[in-house]
Design an enzyme around this catalytic site. Sequence first.
Site, PDB file in Angstrom:
ATOM      1  N   GLY A 139     -90.641 -17.296  13.845  1.00 17.36           N
ATOM      2  CA  GLY A 139     -90.019 -18.002  12.729  1.00 17.36           C
ATOM      3  C   GLY A 139     -91.124 -18.405  11.779  1.00 17.36           C
ATOM      4  O   GLY A 139     -92.089 -19.049  12.191  1.00 17.36           O
ATOM      5  N   ALA A 140     -91.017 -17.998  10.513  1.00 12.69           N
ATOM      6  CA  ALA A 140     -92.119 -18.213   9.580  1.00 12.69           C
ATOM      7  C   ALA A 140     -92.535 -19.676   9.509  1.00 12.69           C
ATOM      8  O   ALA A 140     -93.724 -20.012   9.591  1.00 12.69           O
ATOM      9  CB  ALA A 140     -91.717 -17.704   8.193  1.00 12.69           C
ATOM     10  N   ASN A 152     -93.910 -21.061  12.804  1.00 14.62           N
ATOM     11  CA  ASN A 152     -95.252 -20.511  13.002  1.00 14.62           C
ATOM     12  C   ASN A 152     -96.292 -21.346  12.260  1.00 14.62           C
ATOM     13  O   ASN A 152     -97.371 -21.651  12.791  1.00 14.62           O
ATOM     14  CB  ASN A 152     -95.324 -19.070  12.495  1.00 14.62           C
ATOM     15  CG  ASN A 152     -94.648 -18.073  13.421  1.00 14.62           C
ATOM     16  OD1 ASN A 152     -94.294 -18.395  14.552  1.00 14.62           O
ATOM     17  ND2 ASN A 152     -94.463 -16.861  12.932  1.00 14.62           N
ATOM     18  N   TYR A 211     -84.109 -11.912  18.187  1.00 16.11           N
ATOM     19  CA  TYR A 211     -84.354 -10.586  17.625  1.00 16.11           C
ATOM     20  C   TYR A 211     -85.315  -9.802  18.510  1.00 16.11           C
ATOM     21  O   TYR A 211     -86.071 -10.364  19.304  1.00 16.11           O
ATOM     22  CB  TYR A 211     -84.853 -10.663  16.183  1.00 16.11           C
ATOM     23  CG  TYR A 211     -86.283 -11.108  15.968  1.00 16.11           C
ATOM     24  CD1 TYR A 211     -87.302 -10.189  15.735  1.00 16.11           C
ATOM     25  CD2 TYR A 211     -86.612 -12.465  15.920  1.00 16.11           C
ATOM     26  CE1 TYR A 211     -88.596 -10.599  15.491  1.00 16.11           C
ATOM     27  CE2 TYR A 211     -87.900 -12.890  15.676  1.00 16.11           C
ATOM     28  CZ  TYR A 211     -88.899 -11.948  15.457  1.00 16.11           C
ATOM     29  OH  TYR A 211     -90.182 -12.354  15.223  1.00 16.11           O
ATOM     30  N   TYR A 261     -82.031  -7.778  14.481  1.00 17.34           N
ATOM     31  CA  TYR A 261     -81.739  -9.204  14.406  1.00 17.34           C
ATOM     32  C   TYR A 261     -80.334  -9.492  14.940  1.00 17.34           C
ATOM     33  O   TYR A 261     -79.382  -8.766  14.645  1.00 17.34           O
ATOM     34  CB  TYR A 261     -81.812  -9.701  12.965  1.00 17.34           C
ATOM     35  CG  TYR A 261     -83.200  -9.819  12.407  1.00 17.34           C
ATOM     36  CD1 TYR A 261     -84.030 -10.867  12.785  1.00 17.34           C
ATOM     37  CD2 TYR A 261     -83.685  -8.896  11.494  1.00 17.34           C
ATOM     38  CE1 TYR A 261     -85.313 -10.993  12.270  1.00 17.34           C
ATOM     39  CE2 TYR A 261     -84.966  -9.003  10.969  1.00 17.34           C
ATOM     40  CZ  TYR A 261     -85.769 -10.056  11.369  1.00 17.34           C
ATOM     41  OH  TYR A 261     -87.044 -10.177  10.857  1.00 17.34           O
ATOM     42  N   LYS A 286    -101.496 -13.069  -2.472  1.00 19.39           N
ATOM     43  CA  LYS A 286    -102.105 -12.368  -1.340  1.00 19.39           C
ATOM     44  C   LYS A 286    -102.157 -10.878  -1.666  1.00 19.39           C
ATOM     45  O   LYS A 286    -101.142 -10.274  -1.992  1.00 19.39           O
ATOM     46  CB  LYS A 286    -101.302 -12.630  -0.072  1.00 19.39           C
ATOM     47  CG  LYS A 286    -101.262 -14.102   0.324  1.00 19.39           C
ATOM     48  CD  LYS A 286    -100.371 -14.345   1.531  1.00 19.39           C
ATOM     49  CE  LYS A 286     -98.912 -14.133   1.182  1.00 19.39           C
ATOM     50  NZ  LYS A 286     -98.012 -14.424   2.344  1.00 19.39           N
ATOM     51  N   GLY A 317     -99.238 -13.598   7.649  1.00 19.65           N
ATOM     52  CA  GLY A 317     -98.927 -14.345   6.437  1.00 19.65           C
ATOM     53  C   GLY A 317     -98.680 -15.813   6.707  1.00 19.65           C
ATOM     54  O   GLY A 317     -99.129 -16.689   5.950  1.00 19.65           O
ATOM     55  N   ASP A 318     -97.984 -16.103   7.809  1.00 17.46           N
ATOM     56  CA  ASP A 318     -97.741 -17.503   8.184  1.00 17.46           C
ATOM     57  C   ASP A 318     -99.053 -18.192   8.537  1.00 17.46           C
ATOM     58  O   ASP A 318     -99.279 -19.348   8.170  1.00 17.46           O
ATOM     59  CB  ASP A 318     -96.787 -17.577   9.371  1.00 17.46           C
ATOM     60  CG  ASP A 318     -95.480 -16.852   9.112  1.00 17.46           C
ATOM     61  OD1 ASP A 318     -95.047 -16.799   7.943  1.00 17.46           O
ATOM     62  OD2 ASP A 318     -94.894 -16.323  10.079  1.00 17.46           O
ATOM     63  N   ASP A 377     -97.111 -13.557  17.473  1.00 19.16           N
ATOM     64  CA  ASP A 377     -97.119 -14.248  16.182  1.00 19.16           C
ATOM     65  C   ASP A 377     -97.993 -15.493  16.180  1.00 19.16           C
ATOM     66  O   ASP A 377     -98.312 -16.008  15.109  1.00 19.16           O
ATOM     67  CB  ASP A 377     -95.694 -14.693  15.819  1.00 19.16           C
ATOM     68  CG  ASP A 377     -94.772 -13.535  15.497  1.00 19.16           C
ATOM     69  OD1 ASP A 377     -95.012 -12.430  16.004  1.00 19.16           O
ATOM     70  OD2 ASP A 377     -93.800 -13.749  14.761  1.00 19.16           O
TER      71      ASP A 377
END
Length: 379
Positions: free
Chosen positions: A47-48, A51, A103, A119, A238, A299-300, A336
């Site tokens: 989960g962004a 995370n 997911y 998902y 980014k 990214g997170d 992650d």
Amino acid sequence: MSGPAAGTADAATTTDVVCLGESMVTFLPSQPGRLADVPSFGRGIGGAESNVACALAAAGHRAAWVGRVGADGFGDHLVETIASYGVDTSAVRRDPVRPTGIYFRTATDRGTDTHEVAYYRAGSAASAMSPSNVPYEELFAGRVLHLSGITAALSADCLALLRDLTAPRPGRPLVSFDVNHRPHLWRGGDADASVLLELARRADLVFVGEDEAEEAWGIVGAEAIRAALPEPAVVVVKRGSAGATVFSGLRPGPRSSNAGGAENAAGAGSSGAGGAEGADTVTAVPALRVDVVAAVGAGDAFAAGFLSATLRGLPVRERVRHGHLMAAAVLTVPGDLTDPPARDHADRLAALDDDAWGRLRLGPGWTAADRAPEEVRTP
């Protein structure tokens, strides 16, 4: 400490960052290949926003995650696992009817044609989040409120929530927004592009990838992205292996009455962001060379590293470097999440001169070896 949304509360008790969003149980493949061919999966979480909360807590910050999970075993697992990183989960709500989302994914990079994600989140507990059932007093308790475009895609109620949270209001903390464009989550049409642009323009700090800006908005290049997002005090573009470019400057019309809000986030410790209101300082920082194990969660992690350094009032260049270092920690593990480098270790690397930074190459296990900068693996 000079940093964003410092407010007037006692620094010893104030939450640094509150993250809102859906977290799911993720099933990681035991081997590469198509989902149809993978014989078994290991359980993790994904989960962004959670995370980011986990990475910040592991880095020593007071972080909270606010979400909604089912009253089921997967919900138990999510809350317990996220809390184990030191994240405050006391504001998480349990839904007695809707399930926790899950997911499955393949082991390949998300950007490749062979990557698959299945998902099972439609109708999930998190998709029922709305302005009427989330604890606003908890969301506004931190110095920073971190959101992402993923939440807006989950349902009409979730979109209404994001619009309400990004609306100007007295006492609003600094709003950090990661665009996180996920086309497969949206419900058709071009609404996702306009919605994400709308939300990003209402934030104080925005993270956006060059690739997703081109995909969502047809905008190419960092300067053009900043031109499309004139309102946020800080825009972090980014650029993948090319690094990141930060546009920081004072913007007119503060959206929050909290002391040390968006203007402070732009100027604190920056490399000369003073000057006329609306004028930008542009800071470009090259990426690190990393021996990538799995390109998920980077990214997170980058957002967490940048926010961590922002909270500490570090100069913009160091904020970006801490983002790169936190991303490198995740890139060199299969999942992650991972433990970040010790703060003094990361500080030494972030303080390297440009030549030494350019020579760094980080591989698996680098965060556990608290060595002098010259001892970190180089070509």
